[in-house]
Design a protein around this motif. Sequence first.
Motif, PDB file in Angstrom:
ATOM      1  N   ILE A  58      54.212  71.778  47.014  1.00 44.90           N
ATOM      2  CA  ILE A  58      54.054  71.832  48.476  1.00 44.90           C
ATOM      3  C   ILE A  58      53.730  70.405  48.916  1.00 44.90           C
ATOM      4  N   VAL A  59      54.479  69.891  49.861  1.00 44.04           N
ATOM      5  CA  VAL A  59      54.168  68.546  50.365  1.00 44.04           C
ATOM      6  C   VAL A  59      53.742  68.674  51.820  1.00 44.04           C
ATOM      7  N   LEU A  60      52.545  68.166  52.111  1.00 42.07           N
ATOM      8  CA  LEU A  60      52.018  68.167  53.483  1.00 42.07           C
ATOM      9  C   LEU A  60      51.944  66.728  53.939  1.00 42.07           C
ATOM     10  N   PHE A  61      52.314  66.459  55.177  1.00 42.33           N
ATOM     11  CA  PHE A  61      52.263  65.052  55.609  1.00 42.33           C
ATOM     12  C   PHE A  61      52.029  64.881  57.098  1.00 42.33           C
ATOM     13  N   ASP A  62      51.460  63.723  57.388  1.00 44.48           N
ATOM     14  CA  ASP A  62      51.415  63.213  58.763  1.00 44.48           C
ATOM     15  C   ASP A  62      52.486  62.129  58.772  1.00 44.48           C
ATOM     16  N   PRO A  63      53.636  62.384  59.396  1.00 44.69           N
ATOM     17  CA  PRO A  63      54.766  61.456  59.244  1.00 44.69           C
ATOM     18  C   PRO A  63      54.488  60.066  59.798  1.00 44.69           C
TER      19      PRO A  63
ATOM     20  N   ILE B  94      50.928  59.621  55.812  1.00 46.94           N
ATOM     21  CA  ILE B  94      49.929  60.143  54.853  1.00 46.94           C
ATOM     22  C   ILE B  94      50.518  61.390  54.192  1.00 46.94           C
ATOM     23  N   PHE B  95      50.320  61.533  52.873  1.00 47.89           N
ATOM     24  CA  PHE B  95      50.870  62.725  52.215  1.00 47.89           C
ATOM     25  C   PHE B  95      49.896  63.326  51.210  1.00 47.89           C
ATOM     26  N   SER B  96      50.074  64.623  51.005  1.00 46.18           N
ATOM     27  CA  SER B  96      49.269  65.364  50.033  1.00 46.18           C
ATOM     28  C   SER B  96      50.215  66.315  49.304  1.00 46.18           C
TER      29      SER B  96
ATOM     30  N   LYS C  48      38.527  65.370  65.167  1.00 41.93           N
ATOM     31  CA  LYS C  48      39.922  65.191  65.591  1.00 41.93           C
ATOM     32  C   LYS C  48      40.898  65.248  64.410  1.00 41.93           C
ATOM     33  N   LEU C  49      40.459  64.754  63.261  1.00 41.37           N
ATOM     34  CA  LEU C  49      41.409  64.561  62.149  1.00 41.37           C
ATOM     35  C   LEU C  49      41.691  65.883  61.444  1.00 41.37           C
ATOM     36  N   ARG C  50      42.924  65.999  60.966  1.00 42.59           N
ATOM     37  CA  ARG C  50      43.369  67.244  60.351  1.00 42.59           C
ATOM     38  C   ARG C  50      43.010  67.269  58.866  1.00 42.59           C
ATOM     39  N   MET C  51      42.508  68.442  58.444  1.00 47.12           N
ATOM     40  CA  MET C  51      42.040  68.609  57.060  1.00 47.12           C
ATOM     41  C   MET C  51      43.126  68.329  56.031  1.00 47.12           C
ATOM     42  N   LEU C  52      44.255  69.034  56.179  1.00 50.36           N
ATOM     43  CA  LEU C  52      45.183  69.110  55.054  1.00 50.36           C
ATOM     44  C   LEU C  52      46.022  67.862  54.849  1.00 50.36           C
ATOM     45  N   TYR C  53      46.339  67.149  55.925  1.00 51.31           N
ATOM     46  CA  TYR C  53      47.219  65.990  55.727  1.00 51.31           C
ATOM     47  C   TYR C  53      46.605  64.688  56.242  1.00 51.31           C
ATOM     48  N   GLU C  54      45.298  64.716  56.588  1.00 53.21           N
ATOM     49  CA  GLU C  54      44.607  63.458  56.911  1.00 53.21           C
ATOM     50  C   GLU C  54      43.323  63.358  56.071  1.00 53.21           C
ATOM     51  N   CYS C  55      42.378  64.288  56.296  1.00 56.39           N
ATOM     52  CA  CYS C  55      41.080  64.174  55.606  1.00 56.39           C
ATOM     53  C   CYS C  55      41.205  64.359  54.091  1.00 56.39           C
ATOM     54  N   SER C  56      41.905  65.413  53.689  1.00 57.14           N
ATOM     55  CA  SER C  56      41.955  65.770  52.272  1.00 57.14           C
ATOM     56  C   SER C  56      42.604  64.680  51.399  1.00 57.14           C
ATOM     57  N   PRO C  57      43.813  64.187  51.768  1.00 56.02           N
ATOM     58  CA  PRO C  57      44.386  63.131  50.928  1.00 56.02           C
ATOM     59  C   PRO C  57      43.535  61.865  50.895  1.00 56.02           C
ATOM     60  N   MET C  58      42.945  61.488  52.044  1.00 56.31           N
ATOM     61  CA  MET C  58      42.097  60.282  52.043  1.00 56.31           C
ATOM     62  C   MET C  58      40.846  60.506  51.194  1.00 56.31           C
ATOM     63  N   ALA C  59      40.303  61.741  51.223  1.00 54.38           N
ATOM     64  CA  ALA C  59      39.116  62.050  50.420  1.00 54.38           C
ATOM     65  C   ALA C  59      39.441  61.961  48.925  1.00 54.38           C
ATOM     66  N   PHE C  60      40.626  62.446  48.543  1.00 48.66           N
ATOM     67  CA  PHE C  60      41.036  62.385  47.136  1.00 48.66           C
ATOM     68  C   PHE C  60      41.114  60.909  46.690  1.00 48.66           C
TER      69      PHE C  60
ATOM     70  N   ILE D 231      37.492  74.761  52.115  1.00 53.76           N
ATOM     71  CA  ILE D 231      38.700  75.596  52.051  1.00 53.76           C
ATOM     72  C   ILE D 231      39.257  75.716  53.466  1.00 53.76           C
ATOM     73  N   PRO D 232      40.425  75.139  53.717  1.00 57.53           N
ATOM     74  CA  PRO D 232      40.953  75.188  55.083  1.00 57.53           C
ATOM     75  C   PRO D 232      41.327  76.609  55.493  1.00 57.53           C
ATOM     76  N   GLY D 233      41.138  76.895  56.787  1.00 56.40           N
ATOM     77  CA  GLY D 233      41.450  78.235  57.276  1.00 56.40           C
ATOM     78  C   GLY D 233      42.792  78.308  57.980  1.00 56.40           C
ATOM     79  N   ALA D 234      43.359  77.127  58.315  1.00 55.71           N
ATOM     80  CA  ALA D 234      44.642  77.109  59.036  1.00 55.71           C
ATOM     81  C   ALA D 234      45.339  75.785  58.747  1.00 55.71           C
ATOM     82  N   LEU D 235      46.664  75.798  58.900  1.00 57.10           N
ATOM     83  CA  LEU D 235      47.464  74.616  58.561  1.00 57.10           C
ATOM     84  C   LEU D 235      47.016  73.360  59.305  1.00 57.10           C
ATOM     85  N   HIS D 236      46.728  73.492  60.600  1.00 56.10           N
ATOM     86  CA  HIS D 236      46.405  72.299  61.392  1.00 56.10           C
ATOM     87  C   HIS D 236      44.906  72.179  61.683  1.00 56.10           C
ATOM     88  N   GLU D 237      44.089  72.827  60.829  1.00 58.18           N
ATOM     89  CA  GLU D 237      42.640  72.792  61.047  1.00 58.18           C
ATOM     90  C   GLU D 237      42.103  71.359  61.040  1.00 58.18           C
TER      91      GLU D 237
END
Length: 342
Positions: free
Chosen positions: A120-125, A141-143, A281-293, A313-319
């Motif tokens: 699964i590839v998640l990204f902020d293009p 940014i990608f995860s 403001k920042l999104r968990m799955l494709y901003e916070c999470s990859p930067m945290a990793f 654990i994110p609750g929604a795609l754009h959380e």
Amino acid sequence: MNDLPESQFPETSMVTLQQHIMGQQRYHPTATGEFSWLLSGLTQATKIISAKVRRAGLVDILGATGNENIQGEVVQKLDIFANEILMKCLSYRGNVGILASEENENPIILHDSGAAGRYIVLFDPLDGSSNIDCNMPIGTIFSVLERQNTGFGPRDSMADILQPGLKQRAAGYVIYGSSTILVYTTGQGVHMFTLDPASGAFLLSRENMKIPEDGLIYSVNESNYTRFDSDVQEYLVKIKKSEKPRYNSRYVGALVADFHRTLLKGGIFMYPSTSDAPKGKLRMLYECSPMAFLAEQAGGMATDGKQSILEKIPGALHERSPLFIGSKNQVEEALSFTNKTK
Ligand code: AHM
Ligand code: MG
């Protein structure tokens, strides 16, 4: 056979990203090479985006489209271009099952059953797209996650997407700045590559990067000061009043650029919650999470002010999530204000 003559150039400048990813496979004995195939889709896309960004003033690609995305934000023409290129380059890779982007309300399911589409590839293009028109840094940014349910039969795609950051198989970003730089991790350190415009290859510039344990730069959009919680306000007053050590302030307004500086020079970047945006403001799955990793792989820390970003654990795609990220000592100090009850 004679030894090669001593080189005048750093050893690293000859290692391409592709070679480096293949080399990383020694840590994954069961690797089949399909993961490097996926990452090459990402690099192909970001090279095309980089070329477009470099010519942005010459072709009709600057400015807004006149539309808003699902998150109510103004969509720039380059946002759409970057999104389409990433979608195309990644969907040709048979091992990508799901694509999810900041620009699309719903994930794109490419393979819904069977053995194909493991990743699964998640990204902020195009992160920081409000910087586009003034020639300031922007980035991608990608995860990468792995589908959990790999058996045959239908899959629960949303359950596969909503995994905590700890489960990421890879993460990284590309920054289109004074040069185009790619930084990535697969959980074996953080490595940086610079796009060589002459050969079109990403060449290794720094291996096993470490965030300085202490850094004296703080980075925050202070126009939100009156809307921050009182504990964040107290923390900001403390660092501004501090004489020894004395802090400096830097804020680009593009997470990729602010994070990249933090990775190199240390310090803290924060986007706390505000009274207008209680989840930040920042999104968990494709901003916070990859930067945290990346931050944790480089010896730094990332938290939402209470909890480690990678454990959430994110609750929604754009959380969205608040984010405090950077040097270990500075993030711990911020936590001592934001997490007093702990
Ligand atoms: P974007 O992904 O739509 O560009 O928005 C995210 C950006 C981040 O890059 C940056 O850290 C933040 O928004 C800046 O927000 P603000 O203008 O509120 O300071
Ligand atoms: Mg963004």
